[in-house]
Design an enzyme around this catalytic site. Structure first.
Site, PDB file in Angstrom:
ATOM      1  N   TYR A  33       0.836  -1.206   0.000  1.00 36.75           N
ATOM      2  CA  TYR A  33       0.000   0.000   0.000  1.00 36.75           C
ATOM      3  C   TYR A  33       0.861   1.241   0.000  1.00 36.75           C
ATOM      4  CZ  TYR A  33       0.892   0.865   4.996  1.00 36.75           C
ATOM      5  OH  TYR A  33       1.485   1.148   6.196  1.00 36.75           O
ATOM      6  N   ARG A  52       8.264   4.230  -4.805  1.00 37.00           N
ATOM      7  CA  ARG A  52       8.398   3.263  -3.703  1.00 37.00           C
ATOM      8  C   ARG A  52       7.410   2.110  -3.885  1.00 37.00           C
ATOM      9  NH1 ARG A  52       7.642   5.365   2.305  1.00 37.00           N
ATOM     10  NH2 ARG A  52       5.471   5.453   1.630  1.00 37.00           N
ATOM     11  N   ARG A 100      -7.329 -20.489  -2.393  1.00 31.51           N
ATOM     12  CA  ARG A 100      -6.351 -20.297  -1.316  1.00 31.51           C
ATOM     13  C   ARG A 100      -5.229 -21.330  -1.366  1.00 31.51           C
ATOM     14  NH1 ARG A 100      -4.709 -21.454   3.635  1.00 31.51           N
ATOM     15  NH2 ARG A 100      -4.026 -19.718   4.927  1.00 31.51           N
ATOM     16  N   LYS A 149       6.527  -1.966   1.774  1.00 31.12           N
ATOM     17  CA  LYS A 149       5.346  -1.397   2.456  1.00 31.12           C
ATOM     18  C   LYS A 149       4.165  -2.356   2.332  1.00 31.12           C
ATOM     19  CE  LYS A 149       3.218   3.170   3.153  1.00 31.12           C
ATOM     20  NZ  LYS A 149       3.291   3.159   4.610  1.00 31.12           N
ATOM     21  N   GLU A 182      11.951   2.453  14.295  1.00 30.59           N
ATOM     22  CA  GLU A 182      11.066   3.525  13.822  1.00 30.59           C
ATOM     23  C   GLU A 182       9.790   3.471  14.634  1.00 30.59           C
ATOM     24  OE1 GLU A 182       9.664   2.872   9.771  1.00 30.59           O
ATOM     25  OE2 GLU A 182       9.785   0.713  10.040  1.00 30.59           O
ATOM     26  N   LEU A 207      10.953   1.372   7.191  1.00 32.93           N
ATOM     27  CA  LEU A 207      10.396   1.808   5.923  1.00 32.93           C
ATOM     28  C   LEU A 207      11.111   3.094   5.516  1.00 32.93           C
ATOM     29  CD1 LEU A 207       8.086   1.286   3.812  1.00 32.93           C
ATOM     30  CD2 LEU A 207       6.922   3.173   4.957  1.00 32.93           C
TER      31      LEU A 207
HETATM   32  N1  PDD Z   1       2.761   5.151   7.440  1.00 33.45           N
HETATM   33  N2  PDD Z   1       7.414   3.816   8.896  1.00 33.45           N
HETATM   34  C1  PDD Z   1       6.287   3.090   8.896  1.00 33.45           C
HETATM   35  C2  PDD Z   1       6.287   1.768   9.574  1.00 33.45           C
HETATM   36  C3  PDD Z   1       5.132   3.592   8.254  1.00 33.45           C
HETATM   37  O1  PDD Z   1       4.013   2.858   8.237  1.00 33.45           O
HETATM   38  C4  PDD Z   1       5.177   4.862   7.640  1.00 33.45           C
HETATM   39  C5  PDD Z   1       3.996   5.435   6.913  1.00 33.45           C
HETATM   40  C6  PDD Z   1       6.385   5.575   7.679  1.00 33.45           C
HETATM   41  C7  PDD Z   1       6.543   6.928   7.035  1.00 33.45           C
HETATM   42  O2  PDD Z   1       6.543   6.841   5.637  1.00 33.45           O
HETATM   43  P1  PDD Z   1       6.056   8.063   4.727  1.00 33.45           P
HETATM   44  O3  PDD Z   1       6.821   9.238   5.183  1.00 33.45           O
HETATM   45  O4  PDD Z   1       6.382   7.661   3.365  1.00 33.45           O
HETATM   46  O5  PDD Z   1       4.583   8.217   4.989  1.00 33.45           O
HETATM   47  C8  PDD Z   1       7.483   5.014   8.300  1.00 33.45           C
HETATM   48  C9  PDD Z   1       1.596   5.512   6.679  1.00 33.45           C
HETATM   49  C10 PDD Z   1       1.342   6.966   6.600  1.00 33.45           C
HETATM   50  C11 PDD Z   1       0.431   4.706   7.190  1.00 33.45           C
HETATM   51  O6  PDD Z   1       0.627   3.523   7.450  1.00 33.45           O
HETATM   52  O7  PDD Z   1      -0.667   5.244   7.307  1.00 33.45           O
END
Ligand code: PDD
Length: 285
Positions: A33, A52, A100, A149, A182, A207
């Protein structure tokens, strides 16, 4: 006004926006996503988010369902149909629908694509940033490729809920070596006592946030000192400032970690400056 979602080629009212029970996203979290900020009706950093996305898909050997240009048109259409001025657009691509079986479907099936958008409350976000947020620390129990992601977010779900249960807003994840990787849904940063910014290097353990990348551009433009390296929880407790970055929160000051005030317990000048400057460096499409 009713919300509209894009589901596999059609723009549908939310009540009709459904996916198949054998969608592999539903059964195996076999999908990826992206989340982009929408500001003034425009998508922020769409190009980097789609780059990405392509990388995440390539790592999982899922086809792009359409070209980045076509996908951009769908994203903009969903934003427009939902009349989003300020908010977010969400897109999810899974390996598709198949009987499945853990192995990839053979023959291949078309990937499934869903896009939604929703408004966010700008005043509420700004008020939150002015006050700062509390985070807690929890062990990082995620898999070894969180640079992809993927929609497999159960550890993040549990971490966020643990934060809420303890009166905080976000969780910082700590690896086996006691280093912060993170946040559950954002990248983590600190500013040390001598004013050096520290955020973990973008390896397989975090990420590679788009907001993080743009924030690094701002850091360079402001001639601040930054180190991309792991930092411990103890360093975070002793930091002058802390903050998180993500597409929906941009730069959000962290004022408490595990109940201890960070610095003087108020949002710090570095975080506020980065937040202030951010959109001069992001791309608006
Ligand atoms: N989250 N690290 C993780 C684990 C994340 O899920 C996200 C983003 C980030 C930051 O990435 P970016 O700057 O590209 O949004 C770092 C999104 C916003 C979410 O899951 O809603």
């Amino acid at each position: 006004m009713s919300r509209i979602a894009y589901v596999n080629g059609r723009y549908l009212p939310f009540r009709d926006a459904k996916v198949h029970v054998e969608d592999r996203g539903y059964q195996f979290a076999d999908g990826v996503y992206e989340v982009c900020e929408v500001r003034g009706g425009r998508l922020i950093d769409q190009r980097r988010h789609l780059a990405r996305l392509k990388r995440s898909l390539d790592e999982l050997r899922i086809r792009m369902p359409m070209s980045p240009a076509a996908l951009g048109i769908v994203l903009r259409e969903v934003v427009a149909r939902n009349r989003i001025g300020y908010g977010l657009v969400y897109l999810q691509i899974t390996r598709g629908v198949a009987r499945r079986d853990a192995a990839f479907p053979a023959p291949e099936v078309p990937p499934a694509l869903v896009v939604t958008a929703r408004a966010l409350n700008k005043a509420r976000n700004e008020a939150l940033a002015a006050k700062g947020i509390a985070v807690i620390s929890v062990p990082d129990i995620r898999w070894g490729r969180v640079d992809i992601k993927s929609v497999g977010l159960l550890p993040s779900v549990l971490a966020r809920q643990a934060a809420i249960d303890r009166g905080a807003r976000e969780a910082w994840l700590v690896d086996k070596d006691g280093k912060v990787t993170e946040g559950a849904s954002a990248n983590a940063w600190i500013v040390t006592k001598i004013g050096t910014l520290v955020t973990r290097q973008a390896d397989h353990a975090i990420l590679r946030g788009i907001t993080r990348a743009v924030a690094l551009d701002v850091v360079k433009a402001l001639a601040l000192t930054v180190e991309e390296r792991p930092f411990t929880l103890e360093e975070a407790y002793a930091a002058r400032e802390a903050f998180i970055t993500s597409a929906t929160q941009i730069v959000m000051p962290v004022v408490r970690i595990d109940g201890r005030p960070v610095g003087d317990g108020r949002p710090g000048p570095v975080a506020m400056a980065l937040r202030q400057e951010f959109h001069r460096y992001a791309e608006a499409g």
